[in-house]
Design an enzyme around this catalytic site. Structure first.
Site, mmCIF file in Angstrom:
data_model
loop_
_atom_site.group_PDB
_atom_site.id
_atom_site.type_symbol
_atom_site.label_atom_id
_atom_site.label_comp_id
_atom_site.label_asym_id
_atom_site.label_seq_id
_atom_site.Cartn_x
_atom_site.Cartn_y
_atom_site.Cartn_z
ATOM 1 N N THR A 131 35.702 -39.248 -19.914
ATOM 2 C CA THR A 131 34.653 -39.924 -20.681
ATOM 3 C C THR A 131 34.544 -41.403 -20.309
ATOM 4 O O THR A 131 35.530 -42.012 -19.860
ATOM 5 C CB THR A 131 34.989 -39.813 -22.183
ATOM 6 O OG1 THR A 131 34.127 -40.652 -22.933
ATOM 7 C CG2 THR A 131 36.425 -40.236 -22.478
ATOM 8 N N ASP A 132 33.384 -41.986 -20.577
ATOM 9 C CA ASP A 132 33.220 -43.438 -20.368
ATOM 10 C C ASP A 132 34.005 -44.246 -21.404
ATOM 11 O O ASP A 132 34.220 -45.443 -21.229
ATOM 12 C CB ASP A 132 31.739 -43.837 -20.391
ATOM 13 C CG ASP A 132 31.027 -43.524 -21.699
ATOM 14 O OD1 ASP A 132 31.649 -42.919 -22.601
ATOM 15 O OD2 ASP A 132 29.834 -43.892 -21.829
ATOM 16 N N GLU A 133 34.459 -43.591 -22.492
ATOM 17 C CA GLU A 133 35.138 -44.344 -23.558
ATOM 18 C C GLU A 133 36.470 -44.922 -23.095
ATOM 19 O O GLU A 133 37.012 -45.815 -23.740
ATOM 20 C CB GLU A 133 35.327 -43.466 -24.798
ATOM 21 C CG GLU A 133 34.010 -43.041 -25.386
ATOM 22 C CD GLU A 133 34.091 -42.600 -26.842
ATOM 23 O OE1 GLU A 133 35.092 -42.883 -27.509
ATOM 24 O OE2 GLU A 133 33.119 -41.978 -27.300
ATOM 25 N N TYR A 156 41.214 -41.229 -29.687
ATOM 26 C CA TYR A 156 40.565 -40.288 -28.752
ATOM 27 C C TYR A 156 40.522 -40.880 -27.346
ATOM 28 O O TYR A 156 40.984 -40.270 -26.367
ATOM 29 C CB TYR A 156 39.144 -39.936 -29.226
ATOM 30 C CG TYR A 156 38.283 -39.324 -28.134
ATOM 31 C CD1 TYR A 156 38.560 -38.041 -27.648
ATOM 32 C CD2 TYR A 156 37.215 -40.030 -27.559
ATOM 33 C CE1 TYR A 156 37.794 -37.480 -26.618
ATOM 34 C CE2 TYR A 156 36.446 -39.483 -26.542
ATOM 35 C CZ TYR A 156 36.736 -38.209 -26.082
ATOM 36 O OH TYR A 156 35.989 -37.661 -25.078
ATOM 37 N N LYS A 160 42.367 -39.744 -23.835
ATOM 38 C CA LYS A 160 41.646 -39.383 -22.603
ATOM 39 C C LYS A 160 42.085 -40.300 -21.449
ATOM 40 O O LYS A 160 42.248 -39.851 -20.316
ATOM 41 C CB LYS A 160 40.121 -39.490 -22.802
ATOM 42 C CG LYS A 160 39.517 -38.439 -23.708
ATOM 43 C CD LYS A 160 39.658 -37.011 -23.199
ATOM 44 C CE LYS A 160 38.814 -36.703 -21.994
ATOM 45 N NZ LYS A 160 38.862 -35.250 -21.639
HETATM 46 P P1 NAD Z 1 33.991 -29.854 -27.705
HETATM 47 O O1 NAD Z 1 34.844 -30.418 -28.794
HETATM 48 O O2 NAD Z 1 32.625 -29.375 -28.018
HETATM 49 O O3 NAD Z 1 34.756 -28.636 -27.010
HETATM 50 C C1 NAD Z 1 36.121 -28.668 -26.719
HETATM 51 C C2 NAD Z 1 36.565 -27.248 -26.387
HETATM 52 O O4 NAD Z 1 37.967 -27.292 -26.076
HETATM 53 C C3 NAD Z 1 36.411 -26.271 -27.556
HETATM 54 O O5 NAD Z 1 35.851 -25.062 -27.105
HETATM 55 C C4 NAD Z 1 37.835 -26.066 -28.042
HETATM 56 O O6 NAD Z 1 38.057 -24.791 -28.619
HETATM 57 C C5 NAD Z 1 38.627 -26.244 -26.755
HETATM 58 N N1 NAD Z 1 40.007 -26.667 -27.008
HETATM 59 C C6 NAD Z 1 40.426 -27.668 -27.829
HETATM 60 N N2 NAD Z 1 41.763 -27.738 -27.846
HETATM 61 C C7 NAD Z 1 42.205 -26.765 -27.006
HETATM 62 C C8 NAD Z 1 43.499 -26.337 -26.587
HETATM 63 N N3 NAD Z 1 44.608 -26.933 -27.071
HETATM 64 N N4 NAD Z 1 43.595 -25.326 -25.707
HETATM 65 C C9 NAD Z 1 42.480 -24.710 -25.225
HETATM 66 N N5 NAD Z 1 41.239 -25.057 -25.606
HETATM 67 C C10 NAD Z 1 41.096 -26.075 -26.481
HETATM 68 O O7 NAD Z 1 33.978 -30.973 -26.579
HETATM 69 P P2 NAD Z 1 32.797 -31.415 -25.604
HETATM 70 O O8 NAD Z 1 31.981 -32.426 -26.278
HETATM 71 O O9 NAD Z 1 32.171 -30.221 -25.016
HETATM 72 O O10 NAD Z 1 33.651 -32.182 -24.487
HETATM 73 C C11 NAD Z 1 34.214 -31.462 -23.393
HETATM 74 C C12 NAD Z 1 34.951 -32.435 -22.497
HETATM 75 O O11 NAD Z 1 34.058 -33.422 -22.011
HETATM 76 C C13 NAD Z 1 36.082 -33.199 -23.193
HETATM 77 O O12 NAD Z 1 37.151 -33.315 -22.302
HETATM 78 C C14 NAD Z 1 35.465 -34.549 -23.517
HETATM 79 O O13 NAD Z 1 36.457 -35.539 -23.557
HETATM 80 C C15 NAD Z 1 34.536 -34.715 -22.341
HETATM 81 N N6 NAD Z 1 33.338 -35.545 -22.588
HETATM 82 C C16 NAD Z 1 32.525 -35.297 -23.650
HETATM 83 C C17 NAD Z 1 31.361 -36.060 -23.819
HETATM 84 C C18 NAD Z 1 30.405 -35.797 -24.956
HETATM 85 O O14 NAD Z 1 29.449 -36.541 -25.122
HETATM 86 N N7 NAD Z 1 30.580 -34.757 -25.749
HETATM 87 C C19 NAD Z 1 31.056 -37.053 -22.890
HETATM 88 C C20 NAD Z 1 31.925 -37.284 -21.820
HETATM 89 C C21 NAD Z 1 33.056 -36.517 -21.671
HETATM 90 O O1 DAU Z 2 30.760 -41.668 -24.621
HETATM 91 C C1 DAU Z 2 31.207 -40.352 -24.478
HETATM 92 C C2 DAU Z 2 31.741 -39.859 -25.797
HETATM 93 O O2 DAU Z 2 30.626 -39.629 -26.642
HETATM 94 C C3 DAU Z 2 32.579 -38.588 -25.653
HETATM 95 O O3 DAU Z 2 33.712 -38.864 -24.895
HETATM 96 C C4 DAU Z 2 32.996 -38.067 -27.036
HETATM 97 O O4 DAU Z 2 33.689 -36.833 -26.903
HETATM 98 C C5 DAU Z 2 31.740 -37.849 -27.855
HETATM 99 O O5 DAU Z 2 32.087 -37.432 -29.174
HETATM 100 C C6 DAU Z 2 30.906 -39.130 -27.930
HETATM 101 O O6 DAU Z 2 31.596 -40.158 -28.714
HETATM 102 P P1 DAU Z 2 30.822 -41.103 -29.747
HETATM 103 O O7 DAU Z 2 31.779 -41.605 -30.727
HETATM 104 O O8 DAU Z 2 29.975 -42.084 -29.016
HETATM 105 O O9 DAU Z 2 29.815 -39.995 -30.393
HETATM 106 P P2 DAU Z 2 29.371 -39.728 -31.909
HETATM 107 O O10 DAU Z 2 28.259 -38.717 -31.836
HETATM 108 O O11 DAU Z 2 30.525 -39.428 -32.779
HETATM 109 O O12 DAU Z 2 28.763 -41.113 -32.351
HETATM 110 C C7 DAU Z 2 27.674 -41.699 -31.631
HETATM 111 C C8 DAU Z 2 27.364 -43.053 -32.290
HETATM 112 O O13 DAU Z 2 26.805 -42.797 -33.592
HETATM 113 C C9 DAU Z 2 28.586 -43.906 -32.536
HETATM 114 O O14 DAU Z 2 28.211 -45.275 -32.372
HETATM 115 C C10 DAU Z 2 28.951 -43.652 -33.997
HETATM 116 C C11 DAU Z 2 27.594 -43.377 -34.635
HETATM 117 N N1 DAU Z 2 27.579 -42.413 -35.766
HETATM 118 C C12 DAU Z 2 28.192 -41.221 -35.604
HETATM 119 C C13 DAU Z 2 28.175 -40.279 -36.614
HETATM 120 C C14 DAU Z 2 28.867 -38.946 -36.454
HETATM 121 C C15 DAU Z 2 26.881 -42.724 -36.922
HETATM 122 O O15 DAU Z 2 26.297 -43.808 -37.059
HETATM 123 N N2 DAU Z 2 26.868 -41.792 -37.919
HETATM 124 C C16 DAU Z 2 27.504 -40.589 -37.823
HETATM 125 O O16 DAU Z 2 27.469 -39.800 -38.820
#
Ligand code: NAD
Ligand code: DAU
Length: 350
Positions: A131-133, A156, A160
């Site tokens: 992730t970019d985080e 988190y 990562k």
């Molecule tokens: P998600 O939470 O939707 O899915 C995570 C999946 O991992 C789920 O299916 C869960 O059951 C599985 N999992 C969790 N713990 C596990 C374990 N111990 N063993 C096996 N499986 C397990 O997550 P996502 O948003 O799809 O993110 C997927 C990946 O991409 C992550 O590594 C996250 O850090 C990365 N990522 C997410 C975002 C985003 O915006 N969502 C952006 C950049 C990177």
């Molecule tokens: O940048 C990549 C990341 O983006 C991934 O690595 C993470 O897995 C993914 O969850 C996401 O993280 P964020 O914290 O940016 O996403 P989230 O949707 O939780 O929040 C987006 C923005 O909105 C953040 O500034 C917090 C704000 N927020 C979030 C929620 C859930 C609100 O204002 N209200 C809310 O109820």
């Protein structure tokens, strides 16, 4: 025939990656390894569950013995690792869960790969999805490049970052063939409604308050999830060993502007008067350690591998809202049971 393990394939992004690989590469055998936590849902993959080149295995990456046996039995050629605890708010409540899955789970996979692929690292790839985080937060200007120093702030992002460091350490120490990509915020279908966009769509349609953390001035850089899956495909097949690519859509939005846009789109789609849904916007206590701004410079990916996003944010958001409106049953299923308690705990005292 090549055999790949995709971890976390029942989650949001993982399900799009699995679908893409199953559909586009009939000569690859795809194993989806997932623990099926609250975030994992096999309904995300209904359309491909009977494909001849697809298999689901339920398992926990934290269980080192299980992972070792899986490698021995399946003898995969590659791993695309997405399994993770992914929600920042949950990491603030339970950091250790994130250490276990995101760090220990990743090291378990690396160890199994190191042992079972020994002497054949060149022909076996470990692709780590990050992730970019990990880069921390930006002020009003600038973008994250692949050279930006790591500076994570949430449990988190710290977990990562730790997993990224282990992947690089296995490349440098053992000569394994690893690749890492760091992507910005994804949006699209099958996104669990604890995250901002699906939560806002869900609450607006249900006429419930839409919680905005702090002043809503935090900025996120949004990318359509299918473009992320395509970037992973391109990087997996073309990147040199040991390389890192940032993935992002040059699409920054202040949270409050994004929520107002969603309100206005939904006013039209639900036949409400303009401004009706925006009345649901409710400012709540800010997230602890809330990163102000993320913005990805994806020039390396564009210049070296030719990837750019395929659709505009307007198109992607429209598709996404339409998907949620057409998939009420999916939304109702994932927001029943434990979700109610999570929502209560998360938002009742904000
Ligand atoms: P998600 O939470 O939707 O899915 C995570 C999946 O991992 C789920 O299916 C869960 O059951 C599985 N999992 C969790 N713990 C596990 C374990 N111990 N063993 C096996 N499986 C397990 O997550 P996502 O948003 O799809 O993110 C997927 C990946 O991409 C992550 O590594 C996250 O850090 C990365 N990522 C997410 C975002 C985003 O915006 N969502 C952006 C950049 C990177
Ligand atoms: O940048 C990549 C990341 O983006 C991934 O690595 C993470 O897995 C993914 O969850 C996401 O993280 P964020 O914290 O940016 O996403 P989230 O949707 O939780 O929040 C987006 C923005 O909105 C953040 O500034 C917090 C704000 N927020 C979030 C929620 C859930 C609100 O204002 N209200 C809310 O109820």
């Amino acid at each position: 025939m090549k055999k790949f393990i995709i971890t976390g394939g029942a989650g949001f992004i993982g399900s799009h990656v699995v679908r893409r690989f199953v559909k586009n590469y009939p000569d690859y055998q795809i194993i989806n390894l997932d623990k099926l936590t609250y975030a994992g849902n096999l309904a995300n993959l209904k359309d491909i569950e009977n494909a001849p080149n697809y298999k689901f295995i339920k398992g926990d990456i934290v269980d080192a013995v299980f992972i070792d046996e899986l490698f021995a039995t399946e003898q995969p050629d590659a791993v695309i690792h997405l399994a993770a605890e992914s929600h920042v708010d949950r990491s603030i409540v339970s950091p250790l869960d994130f250490v276990m899955t995101n760090i220990v789970g990743t090291v378990n996979l690396l160890n199994a790969a190191r042992y079972h692929w020994k002497g054949e690292y060149d022909s076996h790839r470990f692709y780590h999805v990050s992730t970019d985080e990990v880069y921390g937060t930006l002020g009003e200007h600038g973008m994250f490049t692949e050279e930006t120093a790591y500076d994570p702030h949430s449990p988190y992002s710290a977990s990562k970052a730790g997993s990224d460091h282990f992947v690089r350490a296995y490349q440098d120490t053992y000569g394994m063939n690893t690749v890492i990509s760091n992507c910005s915020n994804n949006y699209g279908s099958y996104h669990f409604p604890e995250k901002l966009i699906p939560l806002a769509i869900h609450n607006i349609t249900q006429n419930k308050p839409v919680p905005v953390y702090g002043k809503g001035e935090n900025v996120r850089d949004w990318l359509w999830v299918e473009d992320h899956a395509r970037a992973i495909d391109v990087i997996f097949h073309s990147a040199a060993p040991g390389t890192t690519y940032n993935i992002g859509g040059h699409n920054e939005w202040k949270n409050i502007d994004l929520i107002n846009l969603l309100c206005s789109i939904l006013d039209k789609k639900l036949g409400r008067a303009e401004g009706e849904s925006a009345k649901l916007i409710t400012y709540v206590t800010d997230r602890a350690g809330h990163d102000l701004r993320y913005a990805i410079d994806a020039a390396r990916l564009k210049n070296e591998l030719g990837w750019t996003p395929s659709i505009t944010f307007e198109e992607g958001l429209e598709k996404t809202v339409d998907w949620y409106l057409a998939n009420e049953e999916w939304l109702n299923d994932v927001t029943s049971g434990h979700y109610q308690q999570y929502y209560e705990d998360q938002y009742s005292n904000r």
